[in-house]
Scaffold this motif. Sequence first.
Motif, mmCIF file in Angstrom:
data_model
loop_
_atom_site.group_PDB
_atom_site.id
_atom_site.type_symbol
_atom_site.label_atom_id
_atom_site.label_comp_id
_atom_site.label_asym_id
_atom_site.label_seq_id
_atom_site.Cartn_x
_atom_site.Cartn_y
_atom_site.Cartn_z
ATOM 1 N N LEU A 26 13.832 -1.112 1.937
ATOM 2 C CA LEU A 26 12.502 -0.545 1.770
ATOM 3 C C LEU A 26 12.371 0.252 0.487
ATOM 4 C CD1 LEU A 26 11.735 0.685 5.389
ATOM 5 C CD2 LEU A 26 10.871 -1.352 4.255
ATOM 6 N N GLY A 27 13.469 0.368 -0.249
ATOM 7 C CA GLY A 27 13.423 1.205 -1.435
ATOM 8 C C GLY A 27 13.130 2.651 -1.099
ATOM 9 N N ASP A 29 10.674 4.200 0.578
ATOM 10 C CA ASP A 29 9.323 4.743 0.437
ATOM 11 C C ASP A 29 9.066 5.570 1.693
ATOM 12 O OD1 ASP A 29 6.605 5.265 0.466
ATOM 13 O OD2 ASP A 29 6.072 3.343 -0.435
ATOM 14 N N VAL A 31 6.488 6.966 2.883
ATOM 15 C CA VAL A 31 5.247 6.623 3.572
ATOM 16 C C VAL A 31 5.471 5.429 4.499
ATOM 17 C CG1 VAL A 31 2.897 5.752 3.251
ATOM 18 C CG2 VAL A 31 3.770 7.576 1.763
ATOM 19 N N VAL A 32 6.115 4.383 3.965
ATOM 20 C CA VAL A 32 6.398 3.201 4.773
ATOM 21 C C VAL A 32 7.375 3.544 5.894
ATOM 22 C CG1 VAL A 32 7.369 0.871 4.738
ATOM 23 C CG2 VAL A 32 5.946 1.668 2.834
ATOM 24 N N GLU A 65 -1.329 9.247 4.588
ATOM 25 C CA GLU A 65 -1.243 8.475 3.348
ATOM 26 C C GLU A 65 -1.044 6.991 3.643
ATOM 27 O OE1 GLU A 65 -1.187 7.584 -0.700
ATOM 28 O OE2 GLU A 65 -1.898 9.355 0.408
ATOM 29 N N ARG A 69 -3.470 4.149 2.073
ATOM 30 C CA ARG A 69 -2.929 3.080 1.228
ATOM 31 C C ARG A 69 -3.159 1.688 1.820
ATOM 32 N NH1 ARG A 69 3.221 3.858 -0.508
ATOM 33 N NH2 ARG A 69 3.219 6.042 -1.181
#
Length: 336
Positions: A26-27, A29, A31-32, A65, A69
């Motif tokens: 997921l890198g 993130d 928020v994710v 957020e 998004r």
Amino acid sequence: MTVRRGRQGPDVAPGDPGAPAPLSGLGFDPVVAAAWLYYQDDLTQSEIAGLLGVSRATVVNLLGEARRRGVVHVALDPGAAGRVALARGLAARYGLADCVLVPDDGGASHPAERIGTAGAQLLARELRSGDRLGVSFGRTVLALSKALPAPSPPLRDIEVVQITGSLTAKDAFSPELCTLNVATRLQAHCNHLHAPMFVSSPTMRAMLTAEPPIAGHLALARSCNRVVFGVADLTIDGTIFQSGMFTPAEIAPYVARGAIAIIASHFVDIDGRPVDGAHHERLVGITLAELAAIPQRICVSGGPDKVNALHACLAGGYVTHLVTDERTARELLQQG
């Protein structure tokens, strides 16, 4: 994405055994990550805060957020939205404190069973220790009494009170059975009214209700802070005939004077006004005025034959909390 619990906070260095495992793929993130943990894994905001090493307030901001998004899309079920609008419309029209609607199931089951189950959930939510609960009778009230969950944690000092006399013809929907079921489910004290619903004459009624045990029970019923009851229509296949409470010939004079429904064994017209007669003068139980004086009055009733009867009950001001079905609600709102 895998996350494991461990020591959290700024003093935990990357690679420390107590730090969260990396969110691979997921890198990372946040928020994710927060959205996945909340909506997909069903974790609480506090649990997510612990796993991500942030405050709960930060998790709230991350979830907000995510919606902004477009990471998360919230869709409201149109059927549920429609039921909310119907419930609010009924509450506004009839001055209800609450209205619960059971969705239509295409006639797969009898509405009494489903409405009774929903009524049991409402009653369980409302009950408090020390309550005194009045119980009427009927098919839907019986369904409620069978579906009522045991309270957790247990409630204390609950009194369950039969508000009308007993039926002697058939006991399928009897006041005594409904009252006993509710009391058993709640592990509460059960107060039966040890008198028939109808006696032989007004004189006998006056004598019987003056007896200390009966007078004391009726005073107990009047002191209830909650009551649950149904509404009987006057159709030939209604509860009043199935229970042996009345014959068609016996109700004919009431119908001729405008009776449309029966509430707690009392006849009422389309506006909820009492329609008195010979049976009323021999009835043992609380009056309609006494019913209306109980602070919380939960009515469980519905089905295609109950629209006029329910309107009478609602128009008369006998209900504070209504549990019915979606179709009945629509028809009630369409009435002029």
